[in-house]
Motif scaffolding. Structure first.
Motif, short mmCIF file in Angstrom:
data_model
loop_
_atom_site.label_atom_id
_atom_site.label_comp_id
_atom_site.label_asym_id
_atom_site.label_seq_id
_atom_site.Cartn_x
_atom_site.Cartn_y
_atom_site.Cartn_z
N GLY A 181 0.79 -1.22 0.00
CA GLY A 181 0.00 0.00 0.00
C GLY A 181 0.82 1.27 0.00
O GLY A 181 2.06 1.25 0.00
N VAL A 182 0.10 2.39 -0.02
CA VAL A 182 0.70 3.71 -0.03
C VAL A 182 -0.10 4.61 0.88
O VAL A 182 -1.34 4.53 0.92
CB VAL A 182 0.77 4.29 -1.47
N ALA A 183 0.59 5.46 1.63
CA ALA A 183 -0.05 6.44 2.50
C ALA A 183 0.54 7.80 2.18
O ALA A 183 1.70 7.91 1.76
CB ALA A 183 0.16 6.10 3.97
N GLY A 184 -0.26 8.86 2.38
CA GLY A 184 0.26 10.17 2.04
C GLY A 184 -0.55 11.31 2.62
O GLY A 184 -1.61 11.11 3.22
N ILE A 185 -0.01 12.49 2.44
CA ILE A 185 -0.69 13.72 2.84
C ILE A 185 -0.64 14.70 1.68
O ILE A 185 0.21 14.61 0.80
CB ILE A 185 -0.03 14.35 4.10
N GLN A 186 -1.59 15.63 1.70
CA GLN A 186 -1.69 16.62 0.62
C GLN A 186 -2.26 17.90 1.19
O GLN A 186 -3.08 17.88 2.12
CB GLN A 186 -2.60 16.08 -0.48
N GLY A 187 -1.80 19.03 0.68
CA GLY A 187 -2.32 20.31 1.12
C GLY A 187 -2.17 21.36 0.05
O GLY A 187 -1.40 21.20 -0.90
N GLY A 188 -2.93 22.44 0.19
CA GLY A 188 -2.83 23.51 -0.80
C GLY A 188 -3.66 24.71 -0.42
O GLY A 188 -4.49 24.68 0.49
#
Length: 696
Positions: A378-385
């Motif tokens: 799997g893959v885990a992540g964060i994102q913002g903008g």
């Protein structure tokens, strides 16, 4: 008044019945036919785990190579128009966004190299996507639950436009480049593009590219509309010109551990908005109330020259990204990217600046792919903008707004014999602030998706998926309130709008190898509090009133595609292919159809591959759309005959390619039901295009 369906509507109903019958059995997954062979093994870089297309349950489309060159247009919307499940907003030659499964605007996310395009194209269909097509190497389209890891704004679909402005690998021999020239007769289109990658030493790679495109008013069969007929303007759409310029420079440091790079890019575009003779009403005139004009006054307005609206767009963009291979124990790869752009465009009215739109935005994304844990990968992540958007001028129909969004996501897949299971989730918080109005709205949305694929053997796979998504209303849907000349509308938002929620189910069946390949993908989405722009039938100062409101809505449909290799001999491969797609959408509260839903579209093609020479002929078209929302009119069907010839003079070498294309060779009239300009700007007529490309 509701229009009758006509023969096109009856045909659409027949397709729905066939789709309903098919739904009682297994369904097939969407694929892309490349010259008669379905290519399902390609890796999609947009998929967070870098999955093969054959491992993704939902519909996908991949355009690259000759297939991309055959379809390449001035905008991403027109480039993808006619691919399965995808229509085009078709507002102007310089501004056209993809419409996926009948959904557009804030529900279709367009990315450039995995990040936002940082423009104002979501605000209005006349605003261009700031992702020039001249240097694009690859376009990936994802539909369905696979898109949720990129945000709730991708609930309808996701398009990722990929170019090479930040190198990820060292070029063979230390130097590589591309030069391409295109000319089209339909609008005297002229495009030039050049790019080069150069290695300095073992680790540093530099990239530079530039392009220019010029297009005059495009040719059509007959008159664009009644106003053009009265003024004797035949064979072209007035004020449909496009001029774009741009380029980028980038550099990467590449090693055994991975890569890290950055780039700066500049994009400029100036394009006209066909008006079809729109003339402003007298100042202060309000057509919400009955108002009569005498015959002489109407005639005087009919002969007036249309007001010319032109968009002058500029964007400067900065990007950085990296990829680390096995940076520490238990982690296979870490990827990160961040981008910032300063965007602005002016709406010029007869050469005088009217409204100016500005958008300063940034977005960042970090994801880590873990090593297998008990069969899980799997893959885990964060994102913002952040998006700081403002409109300045007399027709600033949206107040200054700031939108902040932050999210965390996770995707896992598990293989058990012939089974492949996937599960994903995303938690997203959005804050929309209009300081001038003293208003701030906060939304937190949870998105979940589950999928399962079973490999039946002999290349067959069957799959199903289920997702639940929540989308926050956009700043425009909340706070719009004013005239917008370019779309001839007076837009009114609703600051009390709540989140919209969608449940989406998909069924699929596909075959990925053999002489007969292809598949079908069926989908159904049920929305609560669906947000849409509704033309009320009234007008203010001669502008049609568009009001954002919420209702419950249903979408369902299918995408069908097949390829058949008829003959294989030394030096000759003959194949046939075809695709058909349909979407049905209804306001569940009133029972009315939703506005601007694409009609049934189709493509039937034949291919001959002679090694160095490839030939293709196809008929691409759409049926009549007679199932309309209130205040909509019927749109006739059309069929375009397209042919292409691709020649590689060097055997087994793509160093030089020459492609000759004929588009709409019968010069048939076609109007795009999705476009707000369908009655004033038909689609392009007959044209011949020449494309030459050199790679080294």
């Amino acid at each position: 008044m509701r229009k009758t369906e006509g023969r096109g509507g009856i045909a659409a109903r027949a397709v729905v019945m066939l789709g309903t019958l098919a739904a009682s059995g297994p369904a097939m997954a969407q694929t892309l036919v490349e010259g008669g062979a379905v290519n399902l093994g390609s890796i999609l870089v947009t998929a967070p785990l870098g999955q093969s297309r054959s491992d993704i349950v939902e519909g996908t489309t991949l355009l690259e190579g000759d297939a991309l060159d055959r379809r390449r247009a001035l905008t991403i919307g027109e480039t993808l128009r006619g691919t399965p499940g995808v229509a085009s907003s078709g507002y102007a030659e310089g501004a056209s966004r993809p419409v996926i499964r009948g959904q557009s605007g804030p529900r279709v996310r367009v990315l450039q190299n995995g990040l936002d395009t940082f423009d104002a194209s979501n605000v209005s269909p006349d605003h261009a996507v700031a992702a020039p097509m001249a240097g694009v190497e690859r376009v990936e389209v994802l539909r369905g639950p696979a898109t949720l890891l990129y945000g709730s704004s991708a609930v309808g679909g996701l398009v990722n436009v990929i170019d090479g402005r930040i190198p990820e690998r060292r070029p063979k021999g230390g130097l590589a480049g591309t030069a391409r020239f295109e000319y089209g007769t339909g609008a005297h289109d002229l495009t030039g593009f050049g790019a080069v990658d150069a290695a300095l030493g073992r680790n540093l790679v530099l990239h530079a590219e530039g392009f220019a495109q010029n297009s005059s008013d495009y040719a059509i069969p007959g008159f664009a509309n009644d106003e053009a007929r009265e003024r004797g303007v035949k064979g072209r759409v007035e004020n449909s010109f496009v001029r774009t310029r741009g380029g980028s420079a980038g550099a990467s440091y590449i090693g055994d551990w991975g890569y890290a790079g950055l780039s700066i890019a500049r994009f400029a575009s100036k394009y006209g908005i066909p008006s079809g003779g729109h003339v402003h009403a007298d100042e202060g005139e309000d057509h919400d109330h009955e108002h009569e004009h005498d015959h002489e006054h109407d005639h005087e307005h009919a002969e007036e020259a249309p007001e010319r609206v032109t968009i002058d767009l500029r964007q400067t963009r900065y990007d950085a990204k990296f990829g680390l291979t096995r940076p520490f124990s238990g982690v296979e790869e870490v990827r990160g990217r961040v981008g910032y752009a300063d965007y602005r465009h002016k709406e010029l009215e007869d050469g005088v600046a009217g409204t100016v739109f500005k958008n300063r935005s940034w977005e960042g994304r970090l994801e880590a792919e873990h090593a297998p844990i008990g069969g899980l990968k799997g893959v885990a992540g964060i994102q913002g903008g952040r998006r700081d958007f403002r409109a300045i001028g007399d027709e600033a129909f949206v107040p200054p707004t700031v939108t902040d969004s932050y999210a965390a996501f996770l995707l896992e897949k598990y293989e058990l014999g012939p089974w492949l299971f996937t599960a994903g989730g995303r938690l997203e918080h959005t804050r929309v602030e209009a300081a001038a109005l003293g208003s701030e709205r906060n939304f937190t949305g949870a998105n979940l998706a589950l999928g399962a694929t079973y490999r039946l053997g002999d290349g067959w796979q069957v799959g199903a998926s289920l997702s639940r998504t929540e989308r926050a209303p956009s700043a425009e849907e909340l706070f719009a309130n004013g005239p917008h000349l370019a779309t001839s509308s007076f837009e009114i938002g609703d600051p009390t709008l709540g989140k919209e929620t969608a449940w989406t189910a998909e069924l699929s069946l596909r075959r990925r190898r053999g002489d007969v390949t292809g598949g079908i993908n069926l989908f159904a989405s049920r929305y609560q509090n669906f947000i849409f722009g509704d033309f009320t039938g009234s007008s203010v100062d001669g502008l049609d009133v568009l009001r954002y409101r919420q209702t419950d809505a249903d979408f369902r449909g299918f995408e069908l595609e097949a390829g058949w290799t008829v003959l294989r001999r030394d030096g000759l491969v003959l194949s046939l292919d075809g695709q058909l797609d349909f979407v049905w959408a209804e306001n569940r509260s009133s029972g009315d159809p939703l506005p601007r839903i694409p009609p049934v579209s189709y493509t039937v093609g034949a291919n001959a591959d002679l090694g160095q020479l490839t030939l293709r002929g196809e008929v691409q078209g759409a049926l009549r759309q007679g199932r309309n929302a209130p205040n909509e009119t019927d749109t006739g069907g059309y069929a375009f005959l397209n042919v292409s010839m691709s020649w590689r003079p060097l055997p087994d070498n793509d160093a030089f390619t020459l492609q000759l294309q004929g588009r709409n060779l019968t010069d048939a009239e076609g109007r795009n039901h999705v476009s707000l300009l369908k009655d004033v700007a038909p689609m392009r007529g007959r044209e011949v295009r020449l494309v030459g490309q050199v790679q080294f």
